[in-house]
Design an enzyme around this catalytic site. Structure first.
Site, PDB file in Angstrom:
ATOM      1  N   GLN A  31       0.834  -1.206   0.000  1.00  0.00           N
ATOM      2  CA  GLN A  31       0.000   0.000   0.000  1.00  0.00           C
ATOM      3  C   GLN A  31       0.872   1.261   0.000  1.00  0.00           C
ATOM      4  O   GLN A  31       1.894   1.303   0.675  1.00  0.00           O
ATOM      5  CB  GLN A  31      -0.899   0.005   1.240  1.00  0.00           C
ATOM      6  CG  GLN A  31      -2.008  -1.018   1.186  1.00  0.00           C
ATOM      7  CD  GLN A  31      -3.140  -0.644   0.236  1.00  0.00           C
ATOM      8  OE1 GLN A  31      -3.270   0.509  -0.173  1.00  0.00           O
ATOM      9  NE2 GLN A  31      -3.935  -1.611  -0.131  1.00  0.00           N
ATOM     10  N   TYR A  60      -5.095 -13.319  -3.735  1.00  0.00           N
ATOM     11  CA  TYR A  60      -4.366 -12.138  -4.209  1.00  0.00           C
ATOM     12  C   TYR A  60      -3.481 -11.633  -3.061  1.00  0.00           C
ATOM     13  O   TYR A  60      -3.532 -10.469  -2.686  1.00  0.00           O
ATOM     14  CB  TYR A  60      -5.327 -11.035  -4.674  1.00  0.00           C
ATOM     15  CG  TYR A  60      -6.443 -11.495  -5.582  1.00  0.00           C
ATOM     16  CD1 TYR A  60      -6.269 -11.526  -6.968  1.00  0.00           C
ATOM     17  CD2 TYR A  60      -7.667 -11.916  -5.071  1.00  0.00           C
ATOM     18  CE1 TYR A  60      -7.291 -11.950  -7.810  1.00  0.00           C
ATOM     19  CE2 TYR A  60      -8.695 -12.346  -5.898  1.00  0.00           C
ATOM     20  CZ  TYR A  60      -8.504 -12.356  -7.262  1.00  0.00           C
ATOM     21  OH  TYR A  60      -9.521 -12.775  -8.083  1.00  0.00           O
ATOM     22  N   GLU A  84      -1.226 -16.111  -5.072  1.00  0.00           N
ATOM     23  CA  GLU A  84      -0.731 -14.865  -5.678  1.00  0.00           C
ATOM     24  C   GLU A  84      -0.086 -15.200  -7.016  1.00  0.00           C
ATOM     25  O   GLU A  84       0.616 -16.206  -7.132  1.00  0.00           O
ATOM     26  CB  GLU A  84       0.284 -14.211  -4.707  1.00  0.00           C
ATOM     27  CG  GLU A  84       1.251 -13.212  -5.293  1.00  0.00           C
ATOM     28  CD  GLU A  84       0.580 -11.948  -5.828  1.00  0.00           C
ATOM     29  OE1 GLU A  84      -0.380 -11.452  -5.217  1.00  0.00           O
ATOM     30  OE2 GLU A  84       1.023 -11.467  -6.890  1.00  0.00           O
ATOM     31  N   ASP A 128      -8.382  -9.608  -1.930  1.00  0.00           N
ATOM     32  CA  ASP A 128      -7.893  -8.239  -2.134  1.00  0.00           C
ATOM     33  C   ASP A 128      -7.436  -8.122  -3.593  1.00  0.00           C
ATOM     34  O   ASP A 128      -6.242  -8.019  -3.878  1.00  0.00           O
ATOM     35  CB  ASP A 128      -6.724  -7.996  -1.160  1.00  0.00           C
ATOM     36  CG  ASP A 128      -6.190  -6.570  -1.230  1.00  0.00           C
ATOM     37  OD1 ASP A 128      -6.780  -5.729  -1.930  1.00  0.00           O
ATOM     38  OD2 ASP A 128      -5.164  -6.301  -0.577  1.00  0.00           O
ATOM     39  N   CYS A 155     -10.122  -1.568  -4.005  1.00  0.00           N
ATOM     40  CA  CYS A 155      -9.684  -0.203  -4.314  1.00  0.00           C
ATOM     41  C   CYS A 155     -10.595   0.438  -5.363  1.00  0.00           C
ATOM     42  O   CYS A 155     -10.417   1.608  -5.689  1.00  0.00           O
ATOM     43  CB  CYS A 155      -8.224  -0.178  -4.747  1.00  0.00           C
ATOM     44  SG  CYS A 155      -7.879  -1.203  -6.167  1.00  0.00           S
TER      45      CYS A 155
HETATM   46  C1  LIG Z   1      -4.247  -5.100  -4.373  1.00  0.00           C
HETATM   47  S1  LIG Z   1      -2.847  -6.211  -4.370  1.00  0.00           S
HETATM   48  C2  LIG Z   1      -3.068  -6.961  -2.779  1.00  0.00           C
HETATM   49  C3  LIG Z   1      -1.818  -7.482  -2.126  1.00  0.00           C
HETATM   50  C4  LIG Z   1      -1.880  -7.832  -0.647  1.00  0.00           C
HETATM   51  N1  LIG Z   1      -3.176  -8.348  -0.230  1.00  0.00           N
HETATM   52  C5  LIG Z   1      -1.518  -6.616   0.207  1.00  0.00           C
HETATM   53  O1  LIG Z   1      -2.396  -6.044   0.849  1.00  0.00           O
HETATM   54  O2  LIG Z   1      -0.342  -6.251   0.235  1.00  0.00           O
HETATM   55  C6  LIG Z   1      -3.407  -7.424  -5.521  1.00  0.00           C
HETATM   56  C7  LIG Z   1      -2.422  -8.584  -5.764  1.00  0.00           C
HETATM   57  O3  LIG Z   1      -3.045  -9.523  -6.631  1.00  0.00           O
HETATM   58  C8  LIG Z   1      -2.089 -10.039  -7.550  1.00  0.00           C
HETATM   59  N2  LIG Z   1      -2.898 -10.523  -8.684  1.00  0.00           N
HETATM   60  C9  LIG Z   1      -3.456  -9.822  -9.700  1.00  0.00           C
HETATM   61  N3  LIG Z   1      -4.225 -10.619 -10.466  1.00  0.00           N
HETATM   62  C10 LIG Z   1      -4.163 -11.866  -9.906  1.00  0.00           C
HETATM   63  C11 LIG Z   1      -4.763 -13.120 -10.223  1.00  0.00           C
HETATM   64  N4  LIG Z   1      -5.582 -13.259 -11.264  1.00  0.00           N
HETATM   65  N5  LIG Z   1      -4.500 -14.181  -9.433  1.00  0.00           N
HETATM   66  C12 LIG Z   1      -3.661 -14.040  -8.364  1.00  0.00           C
HETATM   67  N6  LIG Z   1      -3.066 -12.879  -8.006  1.00  0.00           N
HETATM   68  C13 LIG Z   1      -3.315 -11.804  -8.771  1.00  0.00           C
HETATM   69  C14 LIG Z   1      -1.151  -8.883  -7.813  1.00  0.00           C
HETATM   70  O4  LIG Z   1       0.110  -9.353  -8.222  1.00  0.00           O
HETATM   71  C15 LIG Z   1      -1.109  -8.195  -6.429  1.00  0.00           C
HETATM   72  O5  LIG Z   1      -0.046  -8.709  -5.649  1.00  0.00           O
END
Ligand SMILES: C[S@@+](CC[C@H](N)C(=O)[O-])C[C@H]1O[C@@H](n2cnc3c(N)ncnc32)[C@H](O)[C@@H]1O
Length: 202
Positions: A31, A60, A84, A128, A155
């Protein structure tokens, strides 16, 4: 995603949240607002109220922020699975959570990995997703696990509203919804929705 420049030969930064240090490598998600991670962990844990021995899934999961907070609270009789897609983030998550033997981090897209895990139930789920949200198929897969509570960190309120409608159709209702001004002076908001089975107390 944030750019991480080499500082003293390292291609990662260290962040603090939930009384732990987190390594976040190049391209990994953390973040932007310096108090956001702490605030969101607190909101999600208060909403989920994890209990010792429970099983939890962090979808995620990035470098493992919510997976770690959950692991701490469900204890050694509980278990946590994180999913992830980013390879570097997964490597960081595994390092960050190496002291929790009952945490597993799977690398790949949630839509592919979740069905392959063979997991059919979980007590708690955090999701997330990126701005596009999770979408109907993931929402239905999460609801099918029958969690007693779900935390959706979003978000983009529009994607969240769409996915909450899918959750409602899948038998879950929002218990509460909080919005956080984590991007001051912009129109962006971060939201945390806590859901529970609609039948509960109905
Ligand atoms: C908003 S971030 C949240 C990260 C973590 N929850 C945090 O608060 O630090 C979204 C995450 O989802 C991953 N991501 C995006 N699309 C994805 C998918 N289809 N499957 C798994 N991970 C994914 C991105 O690489 C990123 O690390």
């Amino acid at each position: 995603d944030r750019a991480v420049h080499r500082v003293h030969g390292r291609d990662f930064v260290r962040e603090r949240a939930d009384d732990r240090t987190w390594r976040v490598g190049e391209g990994g998600f953390w973040q932007v607002h310096p108090q956001a991670a702490e605030l969101l962990v607190d909101a999600v844990m208060r909403g989920l109220t994890p209990r010792k021995g429970e099983t939890a899934i962090d979808l995620y999961c990035g470098v493992g922020l919510f997976a770690g907070a959950l692991a701490d609270r469900v204890g050694e009789k509980g278990a946590v699975l994180g999913i992830e897609s980013g390879k570097r983030a997964v490597a960081d998550a595994r390092k960050n959570l190496a002291d929790f033997p009952r945490v597993r981090i799977e690398q790949g897209k949630v839509e592919k990995v979740l069905p392959r895990t063979g997991i059919t139930e979980a007590d708690l789920v955090v999701l997330d997703p990126p701005r596009t949200g999770a979408g109907r198929s993931i929402v239905e897969s999460v609801a099918a696990l029958g969690p007693r509570r779900i935390a959706y960190v979003a978000c983009d309120p529009a994607a969240l509203a769409r996915d909450l409608a899918y959750f409602t159709r899948a038998g879950y209702r929002p218990r509460f919804l909080r919005a956080f001004d984590l991007f001051p002076m912009t129109h962006h908001m971060e939201c945390v929705a806590i859901l529970e089975p609609a039948a509960k107390g109905a």
